[in-house]
Design an enzyme around this catalytic site. Structure first.
Site, PDB file in Angstrom:
ATOM      1  CG  HIS A 215      -2.159   0.921   0.766  1.00 57.62           C
ATOM      2  ND1 HIS A 215      -3.088   0.562  -0.172  1.00 57.62           N
ATOM      3  CD2 HIS A 215      -2.467   2.178   1.117  1.00 57.62           C
ATOM      4  CE1 HIS A 215      -3.930   1.554  -0.355  1.00 57.62           C
ATOM      5  NE2 HIS A 215      -3.590   2.535   0.401  1.00 57.62           N
ATOM      6  CE1 TYR A 219      -2.055   7.387   0.267  1.00 60.11           C
ATOM      7  CE2 TYR A 219      -1.432   5.197   1.009  1.00 60.11           C
ATOM      8  CZ  TYR A 219      -2.392   6.164   0.834  1.00 60.11           C
ATOM      9  OH  TYR A 219      -3.678   5.914   1.192  1.00 60.11           O
ATOM     10  CG  HIS A 366      -9.840   1.402  -5.623  1.00 61.38           C
ATOM     11  ND1 HIS A 366     -10.272   2.638  -5.217  1.00 61.38           N
ATOM     12  CD2 HIS A 366      -8.651   1.195  -5.008  1.00 61.38           C
ATOM     13  CE1 HIS A 366      -9.380   3.142  -4.368  1.00 61.38           C
ATOM     14  NE2 HIS A 366      -8.385   2.285  -4.236  1.00 61.38           N
ATOM     15  CG  PHE A 367      -5.539  -1.146  -8.771  1.00 60.55           C
ATOM     16  CD1 PHE A 367      -5.055  -1.199 -10.054  1.00 60.55           C
ATOM     17  CD2 PHE A 367      -5.828  -2.337  -8.122  1.00 60.55           C
ATOM     18  CE1 PHE A 367      -4.868  -2.413 -10.694  1.00 60.55           C
ATOM     19  CE2 PHE A 367      -5.638  -3.551  -8.746  1.00 60.55           C
ATOM     20  CZ  PHE A 367      -5.164  -3.590 -10.045  1.00 60.55           C
ATOM     21  CG  HIS A 368      -7.082   0.057 -13.895  1.00 65.22           C
ATOM     22  ND1 HIS A 368      -7.005  -1.162 -13.278  1.00 65.22           N
ATOM     23  CD2 HIS A 368      -6.299  -0.050 -15.000  1.00 65.22           C
ATOM     24  CE1 HIS A 368      -6.216  -1.970 -13.984  1.00 65.22           C
ATOM     25  NE2 HIS A 368      -5.766  -1.322 -15.031  1.00 65.22           N
ATOM     26  NE  ARG A 429      -7.588  -8.229  -8.097  1.00 66.25           N
ATOM     27  CZ  ARG A 429      -6.679  -7.662  -7.288  1.00 66.25           C
ATOM     28  NH1 ARG A 429      -6.878  -7.603  -5.998  1.00 66.25           N
ATOM     29  NH2 ARG A 429      -5.584  -7.119  -7.774  1.00 66.25           N
ATOM     30  NE  ARG A 430      -5.082 -11.373  -8.049  1.00 63.05           N
ATOM     31  CZ  ARG A 430      -5.691 -11.437  -6.871  1.00 63.05           C
ATOM     32  NH1 ARG A 430      -6.570 -12.377  -6.629  1.00 63.05           N
ATOM     33  NH2 ARG A 430      -5.408 -10.567  -5.939  1.00 63.05           N
TER      34      ARG A 430
END
Lengths: 549, 276
Positions: A215, A219, A366-368, A429-430
């Site tokens: 995580h 950042y 979300h992370f895209h 996912r995956r």
């Protein structure tokens, strides 16, 4: 800036040069997952592609971009030549070699372990060597940032370190802390298996160590965007930074709070107790603080600029902000995506709500949105801002750059909004291929089709980026070029409290928090739990004998 | 001026550490006491709640391990792999004289329902022999023969057959893309081998048995005898064979139709090719 320009451009071109093919892979992957037929229709190719897309986007684009940005910041914000230019080239060489090795092994189908490794999956050892070189080479950059800040402080006693340099040094410390997790995993768990010292892997330990990186690395990727918000945006908008102290506190809070939080990726892992999972989820909420502080400070800075340009009334200043500037436009679009993605992220990190979306397409969406969208759009804006400084030629053209930013924004929304919904409907996912004749899967079909369109828009945008940057290498050079200027705060600090001008205190706090949050969860594997490793699953070739005919 | 700066620094330090300490105490109280007491059995004491928060369930040390019913005595531990690696093909050749009658000279079977052994991965050979020996896989003749062998004998004969040419293809680890071989393929065997059938919980055969992937202990099936393959699939489906460690083959085989198992057996017997 002359000598440093070459090193910065080299970094940026590796980043963006590999970014474009990785976007092609991404667009193809979405087509593969859709009900439409895709060229090279094969699930093995899909996993090769996912591993390569992930490795390039998460490690190569980010690390090279941030290193290049750091060198530019160190030179321009301190207004003196950077120390250790040769070391910078050495780091570049190591990182590039590592990248090529890792990419080659992945393309050969011998490292389909995604970019997060997923033990007990075991790839060809050269993949790990490549990734280790990439991460290890970037540590040269970490040292250079710290050395340059310290030497400037020694030469300018009592003066506040320029905000941009302070922030990039915070980024360097953050990356060093963050990378310690993946380094420990590679050296302690994956490496011994990859080099044949053992056939077993302690999966729980490996996942816990990787969560240290998992995580905080986000950042690390995010920091350049925030540096641009605080130091470049107010200049581009024609105003001033709302508060220097608030900016410093933001970067310090990111350093302190982004590290002891990774276990919110392990909510479903059975090795850890509820207490530590809650503890890290709780700390994760504190990362929201610097984000909200930034949103406030940025809006305030934009308001200052808008009012300076004649905006009146409660909202009238919004119209007078120069939205045609790529940096300003990108910031606006980035904040919109950060808002949507941030709300989604709060779902992910909440202990109870996480189970609703765990391992679904929601997480990928979300992370895209938050990384590919909110963060990467700022990488583009930074590149547009720095390109004239680096090439000595004007950007050709701002209009094309605006098109690129808008297409990236809309492409990302069209891609990720239906993707989130598909995740809520249970799409895992995956997974390479879905059988759309199943009733439950058929419900996702339209959503995935829309995402394919979003991927196509993003591909167009990536091509526009390459065109804009390439064209700007040609054309008539400036006869006189004003040096890059960083935002002045409304109240420039004559001096700042020493704790806001260095990192000793904050690194001490990180150490304490890491011991509290990870001491037992990592230590239990070594001292408390019975050994419970699993046989490594070689994704390339498990045969013991009969190696060559 | 210097004095004020130092005093300011001290207050920053003091406040920062105090704030962090307070935050840590609050987080530990919430995570280990409040949440522990509210999610565990309320009759448990505070100490038990904290232990649960850490991940230690009461009595975890004394709990007797449940009696396991195991489908095979072979696990892929370093000891097992070392035992397999210690196989001597020279000694194995002598042991293999017992096998020739059924499995053919140098392990190349000429009988439809007897498997070819030449070129089979040593780990797969070793596991099946060990399972025959322990009775975990049931086939009268083989149980008797395997019981007569020593543990080293298993490894030796496995090493011998793994090294024989002209039988099953050696594993190359080749995982290049197979274009068009996915759920969308019209050939049912190609679909099952390369993409499986998610709606019936069938994993792709090829991800363990080749050609798209190989897993430790799973034999490569290309050029294996079709009648043997069909018979073993049926044995898994009916439960008369059950030495698959995670019950994966029993679950898959029972979900296949007769036509599908036949098509798969033919597909692999042709060398993992649809033959057109």
């Amino acid at each position: 800036m002359q000598r440093i320009s070459r090193v910065v451009l080299a970094h940026f071109w590796v980043a963006f040069g590999l970014f474009l093919p990785a976007v092609v892979l991404g667009a193809w992957q979405m087509l593969m997952r859709s009900p439409m037929s895709a060229p090279l229709d094969d699930s093995n190719a899909y996993y090769i592609s996912v591993s390569l897309h992930g490795t390039v986007m998460a490690y190569v684009l980010t690390t090279f971009f941030i290193m290049g940005f750091g060198y530019a910041v160190a030179t321009t914000s301190l207004a003196r030549p950077m120390r250790g230019l040769k070391w910078a080239w050495l780091g570049f060489g190591i990182c590039l070699a590592g990248t090529l090795i890792a990419a080659g092994v992945t393309l050969a189908g011998r490292a389909t372990v995604f970019y997060t490794f997923y033990p007990p999956l075991l790839a060809n050892r050269w993949y790990y060597i490549g990734v280790f070189m990439l991460v290890g080479g970037s540590m040269i950059w970490v040292v250079l940032m710290i050395v340059n800040m310290l030497s400037w402080k020694r030469d300018n006693p009592g003066k506040p370190v320029p905000l941009a340099m302070f922030a990039i040094t915070a980024t360097a410390y953050l990356w060093a802390w963050s990378a310690s997790g993946v380094a420990a995993e590679l050296l302690g768990v994956v490496g011994p298996a990859a080099f044949g010292a053992t056939t077993q892997m302690d999966v729980g330990l490996a996942r816990t160590l990787f969560s240290v990186t998992l995580h905080s690395i986000v950042y690390f990727w995010l920091m350049p965007a925030y540096i641009a918000f605080y130091t470049l945006l107010p200049v581009a908008a024609g105003g001033r930074l709302y508060s220097d102290r608030m900016a410093r506190l933001t970067f310090i809070m990111f350093l302190v709070f982004s590290l002891p939080v990774g276990m919110h990726h392990l909510f479903a892992d059975p090795e850890h107790g509820n207490g530590f999972k809650f503890l890290q989820a709780f700390f994760t909420f504190f990362v929201v603080l610097p984000t909200l502080m930034t949103v406030f400070a940025i809006c305030a800075s934009l308001e200052i600029a808008g009012r300076a340009r004649g905006g009146r009334g409660l909202f009238g200043w919004i119209r007078t902000v120069p939205w045609a500037e790529p940096m300003v436009l990108a910031t606006g679009l980035s904040l919109l995506m950060l808002g949507l993605g941030g709300l989604g992220g709060i779902v992910n990190m909440s202990y109870a709500m996480n189970s609703m979306i765990h391992n679904t397409a929601w997480v990928t969406a979300h992370f895209h949105l938050i990384f590919g969208g909110a963060v990467v759009i700022m990488y583009f804006a930074i590149a547009y801002e720095l390109w004239p400084q680096l090439t000595g030629r004007p950007l050709r053209s701002k209009r094309l750059a605006r098109w690129q930013l808008w297409t990236w924004f809309w492409g990302m929304l069209i891609l990720t909004v239906p993707w989130h919904v598909a995740g809520l409907l249970g799409q895992p996912r995956r997974v390479a291929v879905f059988d759309y004749t199943m009733p439950v899967v058929a419900r996702w079909a339209t959503l995935v089709d829309i995402s394919v369109a979003g991927g196509a828009v993003l591909l167009v945008s990536a091509v526009l980026l390459a065109i804009t940057l390439l064209r700007s290498h040609r054309g008539a050079p400036y006869s006189v070029l004003a040096p890059l200027s960083y935002a002045l705060p409304v109240h420039p600090p004559g001096r700042v409290a020493p704790v806001l001008n260095g990192f000793a205190l904050w690194n001490g706090m990180v150490l304490l928090l890491m011991l509290a949050a990870y001491g037992y969860p990592v230590g239990q594997f070594l001292f408390v739990l019975k050994p419970h490793s699993a046989p490594a699953y070689n994704v390339t070739r498990p045969a013991l004998q009969g190696a060559s005919p | 001026m210097a004095l004020t700066a130092a005093a300011g620094t001290n207050s920053w330090h003091w406040r920062s550490w105090a704030g962090l300490a307070a935050l840590l105490v609050l987080a530990f109280l919430l995570g280990f006491v409040v949440m522990g007491r509210n999610t565990a059995d309320p009759r448990e004491g505070l100490w038990a709640a904290i232990c649960r928060g850490i991940g230690l369930t009461p009595g975890y040390r004394d709990a007797a391990a449940p009696v396991a019913v195991v489908p095979s005595l072979i696990a892929w531990t370093p000891a097992t792999l070392a035992a397999i690696a210690s196989g001597d093909a020279g000694r194995g050749e002598f042991v293999a004289l017992n096998c020739t009658v059924c499995h053919g000279a140098r392990g190349i079977s000429t009988t439809a329902d007897v498997p070819t052994l030449a070129g089979m991965d040593a780990a797969a050979l070793y596991k099946q022999l060990a399972d025959f020996r322990s009775g975990k896989r049931d086939w009268g003749v083989m149980n008797g023969i395997a019981l007569a062998l020593s543990a080293q004998g298993l490894a030796d004969v496995a090493a011998y057959y793994a090294a024989q040419p002209l039988g099953l293809p050696y594993l190359t680890g080749r995982t290049i893309p197979f274009s068009g071989r996915s759920l969308r393929s019209s050939d049912p065997a190609v679909r099952l081998v390369f993409a499986g059938d998610p709606s019936r919980g069938i994993a792709p055969c090829g991800s363990c048995h080749g050609p798209s992937g190989y897993k430790l202990g799973a034999p490569a099936l290309a050029f294996q005898k079709s009648a043997y393959l069909a018979r073993e699939t049926a044995a898994f489906a009916q439960g008369s064979r059950g030495n698959d460690i995670n019950e994966q083959m029993r679950m898959i085989a029972v979900a296949l139709t007769d036509a599908e198992s036949e098509a798969l057996a033919e597909f692999y017997a042709r060398g993992a090719s649809s033959g057109n």
